[in-house]
Scaffold this motif. Structure first.
Motif, short mmCIF file in Angstrom:
data_model
loop_
_atom_site.label_atom_id
_atom_site.label_comp_id
_atom_site.label_asym_id
_atom_site.label_seq_id
_atom_site.Cartn_x
_atom_site.Cartn_y
_atom_site.Cartn_z
N LYS A 137 42.13 49.81 28.56
CA LYS A 137 42.66 51.14 28.90
C LYS A 137 41.57 52.01 29.53
O LYS A 137 41.83 52.78 30.46
CB LYS A 137 43.24 51.82 27.65
N ARG A 138 40.35 51.91 29.02
CA ARG A 138 39.24 52.69 29.58
C ARG A 138 38.98 52.30 31.03
O ARG A 138 38.79 53.16 31.90
CB ARG A 138 37.99 52.52 28.74
N GLN A 139 38.98 51.00 31.31
CA GLN A 139 38.72 50.53 32.64
C GLN A 139 39.85 50.87 33.61
O GLN A 139 39.62 51.24 34.76
CB GLN A 139 38.45 49.03 32.65
N LEU A 140 41.09 50.76 33.15
CA LEU A 140 42.21 51.11 33.99
C LEU A 140 42.22 52.60 34.29
O LEU A 140 42.52 53.02 35.41
CB LEU A 140 43.53 50.70 33.33
N GLY A 141 41.85 53.40 33.30
CA GLY A 141 41.79 54.84 33.51
C GLY A 141 40.70 55.23 34.49
O GLY A 141 40.88 56.12 35.34
N ALA A 142 39.58 54.51 34.44
CA ALA A 142 38.46 54.80 35.33
C ALA A 142 38.80 54.45 36.77
O ALA A 142 38.25 55.04 37.71
CB ALA A 142 37.22 54.03 34.90
N GLY A 143 39.73 53.50 36.94
CA GLY A 143 40.05 53.06 38.29
C GLY A 143 41.14 53.88 38.94
O GLY A 143 41.49 53.64 40.10
N GLN A 144 41.71 54.84 38.23
CA GLN A 144 42.81 55.63 38.79
C GLN A 144 42.28 56.84 39.54
O GLN A 144 41.19 57.30 39.33
CB GLN A 144 43.75 56.06 37.66
N LEU A 151 35.51 35.64 21.00
CA LEU A 151 36.69 36.28 20.44
C LEU A 151 36.35 37.68 19.97
O LEU A 151 35.36 37.89 19.28
CB LEU A 151 37.23 35.46 19.27
N ILE A 152 37.18 38.66 20.36
CA ILE A 152 37.00 40.03 19.90
C ILE A 152 38.34 40.53 19.35
O ILE A 152 39.40 40.01 19.72
CB ILE A 152 36.49 40.98 21.01
N PRO A 153 38.32 41.53 18.45
CA PRO A 153 39.58 42.06 17.94
C PRO A 153 40.45 42.61 19.07
O PRO A 153 39.93 43.17 20.05
CB PRO A 153 39.14 43.19 17.00
N ARG A 154 41.76 42.45 18.93
CA ARG A 154 42.67 42.95 19.97
C ARG A 154 42.51 44.44 20.21
O ARG A 154 42.55 44.90 21.36
CB ARG A 154 44.12 42.63 19.60
N ASN A 155 42.30 45.22 19.15
CA ASN A 155 42.19 46.66 19.35
C ASN A 155 40.96 47.02 20.18
O ASN A 155 40.98 47.96 20.98
CB ASN A 155 42.22 47.42 18.03
N ARG A 156 39.89 46.24 20.06
CA ARG A 156 38.72 46.48 20.91
C ARG A 156 39.02 46.11 22.36
O ARG A 156 38.65 46.83 23.29
CB ARG A 156 37.53 45.67 20.39
N PHE A 157 39.70 44.97 22.55
CA PHE A 157 40.10 44.57 23.89
C PHE A 157 40.96 45.64 24.54
O PHE A 157 40.76 46.00 25.72
CB PHE A 157 40.87 43.25 23.81
N MET A 158 41.92 46.19 23.80
CA MET A 158 42.82 47.20 24.36
C MET A 158 42.07 48.47 24.73
O MET A 158 42.36 49.10 25.77
CB MET A 158 43.94 47.51 23.36
N LYS A 159 41.10 48.87 23.94
CA LYS A 159 40.32 50.07 24.25
C LYS A 159 39.54 49.88 25.55
O LYS A 159 39.49 50.77 26.40
CB LYS A 159 39.36 50.39 23.10
N ILE A 160 38.93 48.69 25.71
CA ILE A 160 38.18 48.41 26.95
C ILE A 160 39.13 48.39 28.13
O ILE A 160 38.85 48.97 29.20
CB ILE A 160 37.44 47.07 26.83
#
Length: 210
Positions: free
Chosen positions: A203-210, A192-201
């Motif tokens: 968004k970072r990964q989606l941005g890297a794939g664009q 389990l990780i905090p939602r805000n950490r999950f969201m940062k990962i």
């Protein structure tokens, strides 16, 4: 079509009610850390729980007994061989502590369309030519969003998950989204990780794939 920010979700993780399961809405949801989960007799419910259950592929935990199963080639793994059958069995096969009724006909139709478009993927486990386990989910590229798994033979779904995670790690995936806690997933190294950490990962990964 916009969703509220995930921070608006209630204590249970419920974020929004209603809408449809169009491909556009589903992809928008997953790309924003949201997933649908509802029973046949309810409106569509959209969730973004905090904390979030995830597996970092490098932290995959493989028990001695599973290492032996992997080594002995007890099972065979395929990908995208029978997506609809995997979804059907995920909805039918009873699992301890988990209710499969949320995989409604509407859900099956929607995710089959995602599969045809290349977004939803399945992993199948075979023993002597018989389908004995599997899982499916949504592949965002470097983040795989697991939806459900089933097992007709002991360790078949664990085999699917482990083989998938090993393959995703080799292909540079950062995260497998498991959504909510189960002992089964925890035994495989999910946490389990905090939602805000999950969201940062995410968004970072989606941005890297664009």
């Amino acid at each position: 079509m916009e969703f509220p920010p995930v921070e608006a979700a209630n204590e249970d993780g419920l974020l929004a009610v209603g809408g449809d399961l169009s491909m556009e809405r589903l992809l928008l949801a997953y790309k924003n850390g949201i997933f649908p989960w509802f029973n046949d007799d309810s409106l569509i419910l959209w969730w973004s729980p905090d904390p979030r259950m995830v597996l970092f592929p490098k932290k995959l935990r493989i028990s001695k007994s599973m290492r032996k199963i992997l080594r002995d080639d007890v099972f065979e793994l395929t990908q995208n061989m029978c997506f609809e059958k995997v979804m059907e069995l995920c909805g039918k096969v009873e699992r301890s502590g988990q209710d499969g009724t949320w995989i409604t006909p509407e859900m099956k139709s929607a995710y089959t369309e995602l599969h045809k478009a290349g977004w939803a993927k399945s992993y199948e486990v075979w023993e002597n030519g018989e389908l004995v386990g599997g899982l499916y989910g949504v592949d965002l590229g470097h983040v795989f969003c697991g939806e459900s798994m089933f097992s007709l033979k002991p360790n078949a779904s664990k085999f699917a998950f482990i083989k998938m995670a090993l393959g995703l790690e080799q292909n540079g995936y950062a995260l497998i989204d498991c959504q909510v806690h189960t002992d089964h997933l925890e035994s495989l190294g999910a946490e389990l990780i905090p939602r805000n950490r999950f969201m940062k990962i995410l968004k970072r990964q989606l941005g890297a794939g664009q």
